[in-house]
Design a protein around this motif. Sequence first.
Motif, short mmCIF file in Angstrom:
data_model
loop_
_atom_site.label_atom_id
_atom_site.label_comp_id
_atom_site.label_asym_id
_atom_site.label_seq_id
_atom_site.Cartn_x
_atom_site.Cartn_y
_atom_site.Cartn_z
N ARG A 99 1.04 -1.05 -0.31
CA ARG A 99 -0.06 -0.22 -0.24
C ARG A 99 1.11 1.35 -0.07
NH1 ARG A 99 -5.40 0.38 3.86
NH2 ARG A 99 -5.84 -1.81 2.45
N PRO A 100 2.48 0.95 0.97
CA PRO A 100 3.13 2.49 1.06
C PRO A 100 2.99 2.59 -0.59
CG PRO A 100 3.05 1.44 3.02
CD PRO A 100 2.24 0.81 1.77
N VAL A 101 3.62 1.61 -1.04
CA VAL A 101 4.45 2.06 -2.23
C VAL A 101 3.52 2.63 -3.56
CG1 VAL A 101 5.00 0.96 -4.13
CG2 VAL A 101 6.78 0.43 -2.35
N GLY A 102 2.41 1.56 -3.63
CA GLY A 102 1.37 2.11 -4.47
C GLY A 102 0.90 3.80 -4.44
N GLU A 103 0.48 4.20 -2.84
CA GLU A 103 0.14 5.84 -2.34
C GLU A 103 1.34 6.65 -3.21
OE1 GLU A 103 -0.73 5.66 1.90
OE2 GLU A 103 -2.70 4.59 1.28
N ARG A 104 2.44 6.17 -3.42
CA ARG A 104 3.29 6.81 -3.59
C ARG A 104 3.95 7.18 -4.67
NH1 ARG A 104 9.03 5.11 -1.30
NH2 ARG A 104 7.75 4.99 0.59
N LEU A 105 3.85 6.22 -5.37
CA LEU A 105 2.98 6.02 -7.04
C LEU A 105 2.13 7.06 -7.03
CD1 LEU A 105 4.34 2.49 -8.13
CD2 LEU A 105 6.12 4.26 -8.47
N GLU A 106 1.32 6.49 -7.28
CA GLU A 106 -0.07 7.60 -7.28
C GLU A 106 0.77 9.16 -7.04
OE1 GLU A 106 -3.13 6.30 -5.04
OE2 GLU A 106 -3.54 4.63 -6.38
N ARG A 107 0.94 9.25 -6.48
CA ARG A 107 1.21 10.39 -5.79
C ARG A 107 1.85 11.33 -6.56
NH1 ARG A 107 5.35 12.65 -2.61
NH2 ARG A 107 5.80 10.87 -1.88
N THR A 108 3.00 10.55 -7.28
CA THR A 108 4.63 11.03 -8.11
C THR A 108 3.87 11.32 -9.24
OG1 THR A 108 5.61 8.58 -7.51
CG2 THR A 108 6.55 10.94 -6.30
N ASN A 109 3.00 10.23 -9.62
CA ASN A 109 2.69 9.81 -10.74
C ASN A 109 1.47 11.40 -11.47
OD1 ASN A 109 3.56 7.59 -11.73
ND2 ASN A 109 1.97 6.56 -11.19
N ARG A 110 1.50 11.68 -9.77
CA ARG A 110 0.57 13.18 -10.45
C ARG A 110 1.19 14.46 -10.28
NH1 ARG A 110 -3.15 10.67 -6.30
NH2 ARG A 110 -2.09 12.28 -4.39
N ILE A 111 2.45 14.55 -9.83
CA ILE A 111 2.92 15.91 -9.90
C ILE A 111 4.00 15.44 -11.47
CG2 ILE A 111 5.56 16.57 -9.06
CD1 ILE A 111 4.81 15.65 -5.96
N ILE A 112 4.41 14.10 -11.74
CA ILE A 112 5.27 13.93 -13.32
C ILE A 112 4.36 14.50 -14.23
CG2 ILE A 112 6.10 12.69 -14.82
CD1 ILE A 112 6.52 10.84 -12.79
N ALA A 113 2.51 14.24 -14.20
CA ALA A 113 1.53 14.45 -14.94
C ALA A 113 1.93 15.61 -15.08
CB ALA A 113 0.18 14.03 -14.56
N ALA A 278 8.03 -3.59 -5.21
CA ALA A 278 9.50 -2.99 -5.05
C ALA A 278 9.63 -3.37 -3.65
CB ALA A 278 10.15 -1.79 -5.82
N MET A 279 8.99 -2.66 -2.65
CA MET A 279 9.69 -2.68 -1.12
C MET A 279 9.23 -4.40 -0.82
SD MET A 279 11.09 -0.50 -1.62
CE MET A 279 11.84 0.32 0.34
N ASP A 280 8.36 -4.92 -0.74
CA ASP A 280 8.61 -6.01 -0.84
C ASP A 280 9.53 -7.15 0.39
OD1 ASP A 280 7.07 -8.84 1.02
OD2 ASP A 280 4.96 -8.46 -0.80
N LEU A 281 9.64 -7.49 1.43
CA LEU A 281 11.14 -8.06 1.46
C LEU A 281 10.86 -9.00 1.12
CD1 LEU A 281 11.66 -5.82 5.11
CD2 LEU A 281 12.39 -4.88 2.51
N ALA A 282 9.93 -9.31 2.16
CA ALA A 282 9.27 -10.73 1.31
C ALA A 282 9.73 -11.56 0.32
CB ALA A 282 8.05 -11.07 2.01
#
Length: 307
Positions: A99-113, A278-282
């Motif tokens: 979830r944290p990775v998905g939220e970060r991707l969404e946030r940065t994708n909006r900035i990039i767009a 990418a951040m899934d340690l397992a």
Amino acid sequence: MHRQQPPEQLTRTALVLGGGGSTGNAWLLGVIAGLAEAGLDVTRADLIVGTSAGATAAAQIGGRSPAHLLDDILSAAPPPPPPNRPETGTSDTARAPMRPVGERLERTNRIIAASADAADMRRRLGAAALDLAGMAGESAQTRWRATVASRLTRSDWPERRVLFTAVDAQTGESVVFGRHSGVDLVDAVAASCASGFAYGIGDRAYIDGGYRSNADNADVAAGYARVLVLSPLGGRSRTPAAWGLHLAAQVETLRAGGSRVATIVPSTSAENLFGANAMDLALRPTAARAGQEQGAAIALRLAAFWL
């Protein structure tokens, strides 16, 4: 600024280690270990360029052998499952994105767009990261530095030339850290990996080097005869192709300057280990094994290019 040399003067080797999160770091170390097992030691390159997870890997191979680093990953105790994920019934290949990775991707994708160009994107991302740093407080920075330090077996810069990429959060300007930058090794790696809040060093603050060009930053190796790029994200970029930040554009420029370039990307069967996972340690052991197998399989062919 890196001035290109005439082709007849290009005699050295450069290893470029791209970003890709925790699984990307494991894959990088796996590939390097697999190559070494087959007799090809790429850690002896004249230059090593690291970005984000690749910066961590570059620092790690400067203090410990690839075989030991791989064993550390494969023998690590499995992390506890996140509270929002069932403990059973979920295979490695079917894991839901973190979830944290998905939220970060969404946030940065909006900035990039919303950005007009690459420089505008870096300024916007830097401003957002500075805001996050202000909300997180100094304790978050202290914890992040301790986390990065725990991943490294040495805190001093290696003798071999190693460069880490980052972006100045205040100005959006590209930054490349080396042993003569006046920055501690741990701080340089922490800055290159700062994909959330901006990481402060002195009176400056920095964000992830993946925003400098793309997650690989192969252009830093301009002027080297042979450039080997290990790209956990497959050379992809979230920015528009017209901005020219993709790995393919960097490779084209390197070749135009006289460099020979080879790239290694994860096999199709391993692509699910990166991106939102990418951040899934397992998934680190799985990613490391995939890299090891891939490195061992291509070592003989790659030796003709590298040696």
